[in-house]
Design an enzyme around this catalytic site. Sequence first.
Site, short mmCIF file in Angstrom:
data_model
loop_
_atom_site.label_atom_id
_atom_site.label_comp_id
_atom_site.label_asym_id
_atom_site.label_seq_id
_atom_site.Cartn_x
_atom_site.Cartn_y
_atom_site.Cartn_z
N LYS A 252 -24.48 27.34 -17.50
CA LYS A 252 -25.93 27.47 -17.32
C LYS A 252 -26.24 26.87 -15.96
CE LYS A 252 -30.40 26.69 -19.55
NZ LYS A 252 -31.19 26.63 -18.33
N ARG A 257 -33.67 32.29 -11.75
CA ARG A 257 -33.30 33.56 -12.37
C ARG A 257 -33.86 34.70 -11.54
NH1 ARG A 257 -33.75 34.51 -18.75
NH2 ARG A 257 -32.78 36.54 -18.89
N ARG A 417 -37.36 35.41 -27.27
CA ARG A 417 -36.54 34.21 -27.34
C ARG A 417 -35.94 34.19 -28.73
NH1 ARG A 417 -36.62 29.57 -24.26
NH2 ARG A 417 -38.69 29.89 -23.39
P1 ATP Z 1 -35.03 26.31 -18.96
O1 ATP Z 1 -36.26 25.49 -18.81
O2 ATP Z 1 -33.99 25.67 -19.78
O3 ATP Z 1 -34.52 26.88 -17.68
P2 ATP Z 1 -36.36 28.73 -19.57
O4 ATP Z 1 -37.53 28.63 -20.48
O5 ATP Z 1 -36.60 28.94 -18.11
O6 ATP Z 1 -35.45 27.48 -19.84
P3 ATP Z 1 -34.39 29.83 -21.20
O7 ATP Z 1 -34.13 31.18 -21.71
O8 ATP Z 1 -34.81 28.86 -22.21
O9 ATP Z 1 -35.45 29.93 -20.06
O10 ATP Z 1 -33.10 29.35 -20.45
C1 ATP Z 1 -32.42 30.28 -19.74
C2 ATP Z 1 -32.61 30.09 -18.26
O11 ATP Z 1 -31.41 29.53 -17.75
C3 ATP Z 1 -32.73 31.43 -17.62
O12 ATP Z 1 -34.08 31.74 -17.39
C4 ATP Z 1 -31.95 31.34 -16.35
O13 ATP Z 1 -32.80 31.02 -15.26
C5 ATP Z 1 -31.03 30.16 -16.54
N1 ATP Z 1 -29.60 30.50 -16.63
C6 ATP Z 1 -28.62 29.83 -16.00
N2 ATP Z 1 -27.42 30.31 -16.31
C7 ATP Z 1 -27.60 31.34 -17.16
C8 ATP Z 1 -26.74 32.22 -17.86
N3 ATP Z 1 -25.42 32.13 -17.76
N4 ATP Z 1 -27.31 33.14 -18.67
C9 ATP Z 1 -28.64 33.24 -18.82
N5 ATP Z 1 -29.51 32.42 -18.18
C10 ATP Z 1 -29.01 31.47 -17.37
#
Ligand code: ATP
Length: 588
Positions: A252, A257, A417
Amino acid sequence: MEFSILADSFNKMESTRKRLELTQFLVELFEKTPQEVISKIVYLLQGKLRPDFEGIELGVAEKLAIRAISKSSGIPTKKIEEEYRKSGDLGHAASTILKQKTQTTFLVEDITVERVYETLFKIAKLEGSRSQDMKMKYISSLLNDANPLEASYILKILLGTLRLGIAENTVMDALAIAFSGNKDNRKILEHAYNVSSDLGKVAETIVTKGLEGIEKFGIILFNPIRPMLADRVKSEEEAIEKMGSEFASEYKLDGERVQLHVEGEKVVLFSRSLEKITNYYPDIIEKIPKSIQADNVILEAEAVAINENTGEFLPFQELMHRRRKYKIEKAVTQYPITVNFFDILYCNGKSCLELNYNDRREKLEKIVKENDFAKHIPMTIVKNQNDIENFLENSINAGSEGLMLKMLDKPYQAGSRGSYWLKLKREYQNELGDSLDLVVIGGFFGKGRRTGSYGTLLLATYDEDKDTFTSICKVGTGFSDESLDQLYQILHPKVTIKKNPRIDSEMEADVWFEPELVIEVVASEITLSPIHKAVRDKIRKNAGLALRFPKFTGKIRFEKAAEDASTNEEVITLFKGQKKIAHGKNLI
Ligand code: ATP
């Protein structure tokens, strides 16, 4: 369609926050709406002219609007400002002022939704030195022909203060009822929305082509797809419990993203909140087409800042230096990145969403050729706790935040989600564990070293049911001098004269902000609170939840909209999880 019909509906909708009532008002409005204006009505309901990803901003300043009101009413700007100060809402002030005027003059002609929309569109497109004058001309021409109620809503749309609290799901419920007679068909609409991110287009399709048209709705290259998100787990045990015996585990990475749409040399990039971010990454535009072995694709990747000498991943903050309009070329060389691909959503004209993870990953590896700039995100198949622990250790050592765990036989669920993807962060395993992304709603002036900045911020979670921002804590630690300064620069223009009605807080802040900026905080615990409004009355009557010992992590989440902040539901889950630990053997 007469604009007065829409203004009357807005007026009714503003008077309620109840979802069922809102849905009913929407159904009534949609039933009165001719086919050719339905998409416009859907955008206007959300205070927009086009879907977000097109980036069309009205951007009319209060001062200009006041001048326009003055021009069309003949009332001096001073008087309008006075009225505005009293009500805190310029739309409302205009309506009061114009009411006085309409008693002495005649209305000229009825205004239509089409005319209002087209004029607003022209205003949004104006640029250049004479644009301010032209904008004022357009606004006052609309106000001249508007009745007080219509004028108040035209101004609210122009200023971006129309907040009807209508969630996208509510609009889809109403569309399903109005045009298919059955609310359950929302699911079909939802799919169309998830792949297009364009509610106006979804509305137009159901009206003109019926449910059949909606069912055929597919991905459109260069229109963003709503991202799939992950649930969180706190430990390797919990991951195994939820994922079964064999699943994929990916790093991660702590970057941004990016959803890449590529066809030949044409590349368009979207952020997590589907904003166009193509301009921030000229290096991606230049280099990525060379790595793609397909006619057209939609890919997902994490863009991560790196140390060029060691290849090590750097934290997210480094990347945010690229969030600037000017001298981006300099930032590109100063803050180099790699693009780490983790999914493929569309390829050679066909959707890949229905393919399972295994097939998507295989395709991704085939289509994206790796080099120094483009990478496949590190992945391994894990079978037990030991495997996860080892891979987690590797990922943390490489500078990543933790792991993403993904079920092998599941499709890509756009816009949701779910439990097919889980995230396991290192810090989840201690204390409250997860960080929260909170909306900055208020500020308190700093003292001593912090004079001239906001020394403490009031933060809120997002209440999805009520579409409000509920206070959850004040945060005054974790700020460096640099971040205090940066936050001041960002927050100062967001100060409002009156608290935004979507803010739900009993605190008395020195200043209130438009609820727009999201920052990340960690905390030691979630406790019941008599003052804060997050999760009010849900766990205990007359109590909300608050964060204990909150600390700013240094991360400003530019890529998140306020509605993407941590929700009250998520806070409830964390609160309950924390109680489980306290009752079990992990008690600290
Ligand atoms: P967080 O605050 O933890 O980043 P979020 O609410 O932005 O969470 P989540 O789906 O909960 O989104 O966590 C996934 C996020 O992690 C994605 O939006 C992406 O930016 C990031 N990410 C990093 N590595 C990966 C991966 N291997 N696969 C998917 N997402 C990834």
